[in-house]
Design a protein around this motif. Structure first.
Motif, short mmCIF file in Angstrom:
data_model
loop_
_atom_site.label_atom_id
_atom_site.label_comp_id
_atom_site.label_asym_id
_atom_site.label_seq_id
_atom_site.Cartn_x
_atom_site.Cartn_y
_atom_site.Cartn_z
N LEU A 110 19.10 -9.23 -0.35
CA LEU A 110 18.02 -8.25 -0.44
C LEU A 110 16.74 -9.01 -0.16
O LEU A 110 16.55 -10.12 -0.66
N PHE A 111 15.87 -8.40 0.60
CA PHE A 111 14.68 -9.10 1.03
C PHE A 111 13.45 -8.64 0.25
O PHE A 111 13.26 -7.45 0.03
N LEU A 112 12.67 -9.61 -0.20
CA LEU A 112 11.45 -9.28 -0.93
C LEU A 112 10.31 -10.13 -0.39
O LEU A 112 10.39 -11.36 -0.37
N HIS A 113 9.28 -9.46 0.09
CA HIS A 113 8.09 -10.20 0.51
C HIS A 113 7.08 -10.13 -0.62
O HIS A 113 6.68 -9.05 -1.03
N ILE A 114 6.67 -11.29 -1.14
CA ILE A 114 5.62 -11.29 -2.16
C ILE A 114 4.34 -11.74 -1.48
O ILE A 114 4.28 -12.82 -0.89
N ASP A 115 3.33 -10.90 -1.56
CA ASP A 115 2.03 -11.26 -0.99
C ASP A 115 1.07 -11.53 -2.14
O ASP A 115 1.44 -11.43 -3.30
N TYR A 116 -0.18 -11.84 -1.82
CA TYR A 116 -1.16 -11.99 -2.87
C TYR A 116 -1.23 -10.67 -3.63
O TYR A 116 -1.20 -9.59 -3.03
N PRO A 117 -1.32 -10.72 -4.95
CA PRO A 117 -1.31 -9.47 -5.71
C PRO A 117 -2.60 -8.69 -5.50
O PRO A 117 -3.63 -9.26 -5.16
N HIS A 118 -2.53 -7.38 -5.69
CA HIS A 118 -3.76 -6.59 -5.62
C HIS A 118 -4.62 -6.92 -6.85
O HIS A 118 -4.13 -7.50 -7.85
N ALA A 119 -5.90 -6.55 -6.77
CA ALA A 119 -6.87 -7.04 -7.76
C ALA A 119 -6.49 -6.71 -9.20
O ALA A 119 -6.58 -7.56 -10.09
N GLU A 120 -6.01 -5.49 -9.40
CA GLU A 120 -5.69 -5.08 -10.78
C GLU A 120 -4.57 -5.95 -11.36
O GLU A 120 -4.64 -6.42 -12.50
N LEU A 121 -3.55 -6.22 -10.53
CA LEU A 121 -2.43 -7.04 -11.01
C LEU A 121 -2.88 -8.48 -11.22
O LEU A 121 -2.53 -9.12 -12.22
N GLU A 122 -3.70 -8.98 -10.31
CA GLU A 122 -4.14 -10.36 -10.44
C GLU A 122 -4.99 -10.54 -11.70
O GLU A 122 -4.92 -11.56 -12.39
#
Ligand code: ATP
Ligand code: MG
Length: 308
Positions: free
Chosen positions: A210-222
């Protein structure tokens, strides 16, 4: 070495998570704040019993995700750190030649070297036993008595040949050591492969994961990540950290600051004891966020910090 291909793995199939929400909550409990997309893919990887292939830039929490899953489930984390030249002997198993040699020498000394063929047969049988086997991470995960998370980290750094070996092992969770027979996993490990995509992984491998791309989190999550990691940091400072990091990422630098740097910057502000982030503080401490001099120069110009 060959692997068994004839039978389905006799692995335990007890789900680790009851729902996507359950993944989110449990990961948060151990300090990993996942996006909905991350939690969903982890949930599915568990339910479908498939390896999880995680790609994305450096420092966005790829490795940490597997550690968090191990913490949540009380599993052992078994890690294969990939590098150029990592081979079967490093990834799967090898025989302890030094120890085998010692045993042969000892047997020779006590019986008189080369005396009887029968004794040699006995020694040969003895030195290809468990005692002389050095299990490397893939075999360790298969033989583990406890539930485990198998992390195959930075797979893109390894040569493409290792992928063939992984395909075999990950499809059966069984390994045949010719001298010992087929070893089958009692607990199917939760497998996470990570890659920075410095080279393309093979289609055959991708297909099985299963493929998961993790990018920089959006501001709220960060913001939530930094608050969890640096709880003593004032909320408004945490917000300014996230805003600054976001602006730097927009500059498309050689190496954008990652979540790891966001946390470091929060700790820096705390250590400096500042109560507001003025331009001089940013300029003097940019080395916490950026790791190349040309990136620092660009940031100083773009954020107008030269006269600060
Ligand atoms: N979602 C998150 N929740 C909590 N902490 C996080 C999260 N994402 C990243 N981090 C923090 O960022 C640090 C860096 O993450 P990690 O080492 O997993 O990055 P990576 O993606 O594996 O990077 P690389 O490609 O360089 O190996 C972690 O030690 C962790 O503190
Ligand atoms: Mg990593």
């Amino acid at each position: 070495m060959t692997t068994a291909t004839d039978s389905a793995p006799s692995a335990t199939a007890t789900p680790r998570f009851t729902s996507v929400e359950d993944v989110l909550t449990k990961l948060a409990d151990v300090g990993y704040l996942a996006s909905e997309a991350i939690a969903t893919t982890v949930f599915l990887a568990d339910r479908l019993g498939k390896p999880l292939l995680v790609e994305g830039p450096a420092g966005v929490g790829k490795t940490e995700l597997s550690k968090a899953v191990a913490r949540v489930t009380g599993a052992d984390l078994i890690r294969l750190q990939c590098y150029e030249g990592v081979d079967e002997a490093r990834a799967l198993y090898e025989w302890n030649h030094a120890k085998q040699l010692l045993r042969i020498t000892a047997a020779g000394a006590s019986h008189g070297a080369g005396e009887h063929g029968g004794e040699w047969d006995e020694v040969r049988d003895n030195i290809f036993t468990d005692e002389f086997l050095l299990a490397r991470p893939l075999l360790q995960a298969i033989r583990s008595e406890n539930p485990s998370v198998l992390l195959i980290d930075e797979l893109d750094k390894a040569d493409v040949e290792i992928e063939g070996l992984l395909l075999e092992v990950l499809s059966d969770f069984a390994v045949t050591v010719p001298e010992l027979g087929t070893l089958t996993a009692t607990h199917r490990p939760f497998v996470v492969l990570t890659s920075n995509a410095t080279r393309e992984l093979s289609e055959a491998l991708r297909r099985r994961c299963l493929f998961l791309h993790i990018d920089y989190p959006h501001a709220e999550l960060e913001q939530r990540i930094i608050t969890a990691a640096v709880p003593d940091l004032d909320a408004s400072l945490a917000e300014s950290v996230v805003r600054l990091v976001g602006r730097l990422r927009d500059l498309k630098l050689r190496k954008s600051p990652s979540v790891a740097e966001t946390i470091d910057w929060g700790r820096t502000l705390l250590a400096l004891g500042v109560d507001s982030v003025d331009p001089a503080v940013i300029r003097d401490n940019l080395g916490v966020l950026l790791k190349h001099q040309d990136d620092i120069e660009r940031a100083i110009d773009a954020l107008d910090l030269r006269s600060a």
